[in-house]
Design an enzyme around this catalytic site. Structure first.
Site, PDB file in Angstrom:
ATOM      1  N   HIS A 122     -11.399   3.166 -12.176  1.00  0.00           N
ATOM      2  CA  HIS A 122     -11.847   2.822 -13.529  1.00  0.00           C
ATOM      3  C   HIS A 122     -11.222   3.775 -14.548  1.00  0.00           C
ATOM      4  CE1 HIS A 122     -15.710   1.443 -11.287  1.00  0.00           C
ATOM      5  NE2 HIS A 122     -14.786   0.498 -11.255  1.00  0.00           N
ATOM      6  N   CYS A 161     -12.464 -10.515   4.911  1.00  0.00           N
ATOM      7  CA  CYS A 161     -11.715 -10.134   3.711  1.00  0.00           C
ATOM      8  C   CYS A 161     -11.081  -8.756   3.915  1.00  0.00           C
ATOM      9  CB  CYS A 161     -12.637 -10.104   2.492  1.00  0.00           C
ATOM     10  SG  CYS A 161     -11.815  -9.380   1.067  1.00  0.00           S
ATOM     11  N   CYS A 182     -14.930 -10.137  -3.541  1.00  0.00           N
ATOM     12  CA  CYS A 182     -13.953 -10.594  -4.546  1.00  0.00           C
ATOM     13  C   CYS A 182     -14.604 -11.539  -5.546  1.00  0.00           C
ATOM     14  CB  CYS A 182     -12.802 -11.360  -3.912  1.00  0.00           C
ATOM     15  SG  CYS A 182     -11.894 -10.504  -2.645  1.00  0.00           S
ATOM     16  N   LYS A 206      -5.900   3.242   1.260  1.00  0.00           N
ATOM     17  CA  LYS A 206      -6.830   2.629   0.324  1.00  0.00           C
ATOM     18  C   LYS A 206      -8.167   3.367   0.417  1.00  0.00           C
ATOM     19  CE  LYS A 206      -9.014  -1.841  -0.170  1.00  0.00           C
ATOM     20  NZ  LYS A 206      -9.137  -2.101  -1.556  1.00  0.00           N
ATOM     21  N   CYS A 238     -15.835 -14.961  -0.582  1.00  0.00           N
ATOM     22  CA  CYS A 238     -16.022 -13.515  -0.402  1.00  0.00           C
ATOM     23  C   CYS A 238     -16.818 -12.995  -1.594  1.00  0.00           C
ATOM     24  CB  CYS A 238     -14.686 -12.786  -0.330  1.00  0.00           C
ATOM     25  SG  CYS A 238     -14.912 -10.993  -0.393  1.00  0.00           S
ATOM     26  N   HIS A 263     -12.457  -6.073   1.422  1.00  0.00           N
ATOM     27  CA  HIS A 263     -13.856  -5.635   1.485  1.00  0.00           C
ATOM     28  C   HIS A 263     -14.400  -5.478   2.895  1.00  0.00           C
ATOM     29  CE1 HIS A 263     -13.273  -7.237  -2.593  1.00  0.00           C
ATOM     30  NE2 HIS A 263     -13.987  -6.182  -2.912  1.00  0.00           N
TER      31      HIS A 263
HETATM   32  N1  MSP Z   1     -15.669  -6.668 -12.791  1.00  0.00           N
HETATM   33  C1  MSP Z   1     -14.320  -6.886 -12.453  1.00  0.00           C
HETATM   34  C2  MSP Z   1     -13.440  -6.882 -13.697  1.00  0.00           C
HETATM   35  C3  MSP Z   1     -13.782  -7.911 -14.723  1.00  0.00           C
HETATM   36  S1  MSP Z   1     -12.705  -7.816 -16.096  1.00  0.00           S
HETATM   37  C4  MSP Z   1     -13.051  -9.193 -16.977  1.00  0.00           C
HETATM   38  C5  MSP Z   1     -13.812  -5.786 -11.512  1.00  0.00           C
HETATM   39  N2  MSP Z   1     -14.490  -4.644 -11.508  1.00  0.00           N
HETATM   40  S2  MSP Z   1     -14.108  -3.382 -10.579  1.00  0.00           S
HETATM   41  O1  MSP Z   1     -15.132  -2.402 -10.845  1.00  0.00           O
HETATM   42  O2  MSP Z   1     -13.914  -3.777  -9.221  1.00  0.00           O
HETATM   43  O3  MSP Z   1     -12.722  -2.862 -11.098  1.00  0.00           O
HETATM   44  C6  MSP Z   1     -12.545  -2.443 -12.442  1.00  0.00           C
HETATM   45  C7  MSP Z   1     -11.137  -1.895 -12.661  1.00  0.00           C
HETATM   46  O4  MSP Z   1     -10.927  -0.750 -11.818  1.00  0.00           O
HETATM   47  C8  MSP Z   1     -10.027  -2.897 -12.306  1.00  0.00           C
HETATM   48  O5  MSP Z   1      -8.991  -2.823 -13.260  1.00  0.00           O
HETATM   49  C9  MSP Z   1      -9.545  -2.387 -10.965  1.00  0.00           C
HETATM   50  O6  MSP Z   1      -8.212  -2.714 -10.682  1.00  0.00           O
HETATM   51  C10 MSP Z   1      -9.693  -0.892 -11.154  1.00  0.00           C
HETATM   52  N3  MSP Z   1      -9.694  -0.198  -9.878  1.00  0.00           N
HETATM   53  C11 MSP Z   1     -10.698  -0.160  -8.945  1.00  0.00           C
HETATM   54  N4  MSP Z   1     -10.250   0.574  -7.878  1.00  0.00           N
HETATM   55  C12 MSP Z   1      -8.991   1.012  -8.097  1.00  0.00           C
HETATM   56  C13 MSP Z   1      -8.122   1.937  -7.477  1.00  0.00           C
HETATM   57  N5  MSP Z   1      -8.364   2.472  -6.296  1.00  0.00           N
HETATM   58  N6  MSP Z   1      -7.010   2.317  -8.165  1.00  0.00           N
HETATM   59  C14 MSP Z   1      -6.743   1.885  -9.439  1.00  0.00           C
HETATM   60  N7  MSP Z   1      -7.546   1.018 -10.043  1.00  0.00           N
HETATM   61  C15 MSP Z   1      -8.504   0.316  -9.297  1.00  0.00           C
HETATM   62  O7  MSP Z   1     -12.800  -6.011 -10.860  1.00  0.00           O
END
Ligand code: MSP
Length: 474
Positions: A21, A143, A127, A294, A124, A146
């Site tokens: 994030h 998946c 996702c 990951k 899933c 996940h």
């Molecule tokens: N809720 C959805 C987004 C909806 S936008 C209309 C979601 N949330 S999330 O919490 O899974 O991810 C939020 C952001 O954090 C995304 O841009 C996601 O790619 C990013 N990241 C989450 N884990 C990550 C890493 N390990 N590395 C870089 N960014 C990744 O998807």
């Protein structure tokens, strides 16, 4: 005045803030600060994605009413963004009443592209999407992202007719009407677009109650991605507050590569259905890996961003994730690399430079004549305008390293020793002014450090009492 609208993905509220994030917020903040310094008016959205199965199940697991659960979690995210000094202007929660009302209006506007049908397929919840029979088989029913088995769902759903827009989306991507960055992701998206079936955009209330109700049909709630993607519009007032037209289309939407497909296929289809323009740029960044892997709770290698922030403070955090994490590709985080970046680069290159120059200037009673009209160099702007932020940062860092070399070569302390006052004056003035120019460019990446440096070389020159970046090892 130019209006610049920057968006970030809204995280699911079913966990704590994640290092991924932070990548979204830091990248968006760099562009926001850069745009403001250029004179643009900037809107920078952030928010939280609070509906859907994932969150509902998590609250259930904890035995807390879901409303209470999300209410308790949202501040963690706000605090986190504040800790990153990310200069967002607007925050949206998908459980905001105003958001919910606006999403329902969006649904009604899209109605001619929506139909109801039965469906049986693999889903899933991680996702929050159906996968095809083929995908399910290829992944042996689990998946890969996940590590959860797909669930067989049989439901009556509403569908959004992606097929109405496929040709136009293809054209918009190919012609760069909507630029997808990096370029190599474009091909992947075009291939996915060909294979994209119509998207299920609702869930029966019997399966899921935690969502925005579908207007005029009490038996269904909206699919979480329709609700979530709409945040980019509802937060700027769409559809009832005309202010949105000042900001839309977004200048850049920042997302991780794992959710690019939603932003590059479903989202443009929704926008086209609404008769709105497409965002100018979708920037998809890579994933942060831990020791090459990951991050996952089951492997136990999740890096806690608050711990990273605590170790050397915010400047070090932003330095690492904005320079050593390439803007577009996957990058690794290791504590060793983090320590090295802090000690060898922030402390050695930048901290020392500031200390050396300020001490020399003070000792020799330098009268600093600051250059007027500090601004961005052309090369830096070129990188920023093409969203190559880590390269822009490299470029600034080269300047900083170069200044260290120049001090070594020009040896101002020898000029002082030999009483070459005029030469010393010119030499220090040049070095310090060049540092201040680099610092201006640095300020979008490391706003806190840059403020301190401007203060050191303020009306009078005051070397920092403690080094800007105290070293932790020899
Ligand atoms: N809720 C959805 C987004 C909806 S936008 C209309 C979601 N949330 S999330 O919490 O899974 O991810 C939020 C952001 O954090 C995304 O841009 C996601 O790619 C990013 N990241 C989450 N884990 C990550 C890493 N390990 N590395 C870089 N960014 C990744 O998807």
């Amino acid at each position: 005045m130019k209006h610049t609208y920057i968006t970030t993905a809204i995280p699911y509220l079913n966990g704590d803030p994640h290092i991924g994030h932070a990548v979204d917020y830091c990248l968006a903040d760099v562009f926001a600060r850069y745009s403001r310094l250029k004179g643009d008016e900037v809107k920078f959205q952030a928010g939280t994605d609070e509906h859907g199965n994932k969150i509902f199940q998590k609250a259930k697991e904890l035995g807390v009413p879901v409303e209470e659960y999300v209410q308790g979690n949202v501040d963690k995210f706000k605090d986190f963004i504040a800790k990153l000094n990310a200069s967002y202007t607007d925050f949206v929660r998908t459980t905001d009443k105003q958001h919910e009302k606006r999403v329902q209006e969006i649904w009604l506007k899209l109605k001619e592209h929506i139909y109801k049908a039965g469906y049986e397929g693999w889903y899933c919840t991680g996702c929050e999407r159906y996968v095809t029979e083929k995908e399910c088989k290829e992944n042996n029913g689990v998946c890969p992202d996940h590590q959860k088995p797909y669930e067989k769902l049989k439901e009556e759903n509403y569908y959004f007719r992606i097929s109405d827009f496929k040709d136009k989306i293809r054209q918009a991507i190919e012609s760069d009407e909507m630029v997808i960055l990096p370029e190599f992701r474009k091909k992947e998206i075009l291939k996915l677009l060909d294979e994209s079936p119509d998207v299920s955009v609702s869930r029966p209330v019997s399966q899921l109650t935690w969502g925005v109700p579908v207007p005029d049909d009490e038996s269904q709630v909206m699919y979480v991605w329709v609700d979530a993607l709409s945040n980019y519009l509802t937060v700027i007032g769409y559809p009832d507050d005309n202010d949105y037209s000042v900001w839309w289309p977004a200048s850049v939407q920042i997302v991780g590569k794992d959710i690019l497909r939603f932003h590059a296929i479903l989202w443009p289809a929704m926008l086209m259905g609404l008769g709105l323009n497409l965002p100018k740029v979708i920037l998809s960044h890579g994933m942060i890996l831990a020791d090459g892997q990951k991050m996952s709770k089951s492997v136990g290698n999740v890096v806690n961003p608050l711990e990273v922030l605590d170790k050397y403070g915010l400047d070090a955090f932003r330095y690492y994730f904005l320079r050593h994490v390439d803007t577009f590709s996957d990058s690794d985080f290791t504590w060793q690399k983090y320590d090295e970046a802090y000690n060898n680069e922030l402390a050695n290159d930048l901290g020392n430079l500031v200390q050396r120059l300020a001490t020399l200037a003070q000792k020799n009673n330098l009268v600093l004549e600051k250059r007027a009209n500090i601004g961005f160099s052309a090369e830096y702007q070129k990188y920023m305008e093409s969203f190559e932020f880590s390269r822009a940062f490299d470029y600034v860092w080269d300047k900083i390293q170069n200044l260290n070399k120049r001090i070594d070569d020009e040896k101002p302390w020898m000029l002082a020793k030999n009483n070459e006052t005029e030469k010393l004056n010119v030499c220090l003035n040049d070095l310090i002014n060049d540092l201040l120019e680099a610092n201006y460019e640095l300020s979008v990446f490391l706003p806190n450090a840059a403020d301190k440096i401007f203060e050191v070389f303020g009306d009078s020159i005051k070397p920092p009492e403690t080094p800007l970046f105290p070293k932790t090892k020899k």
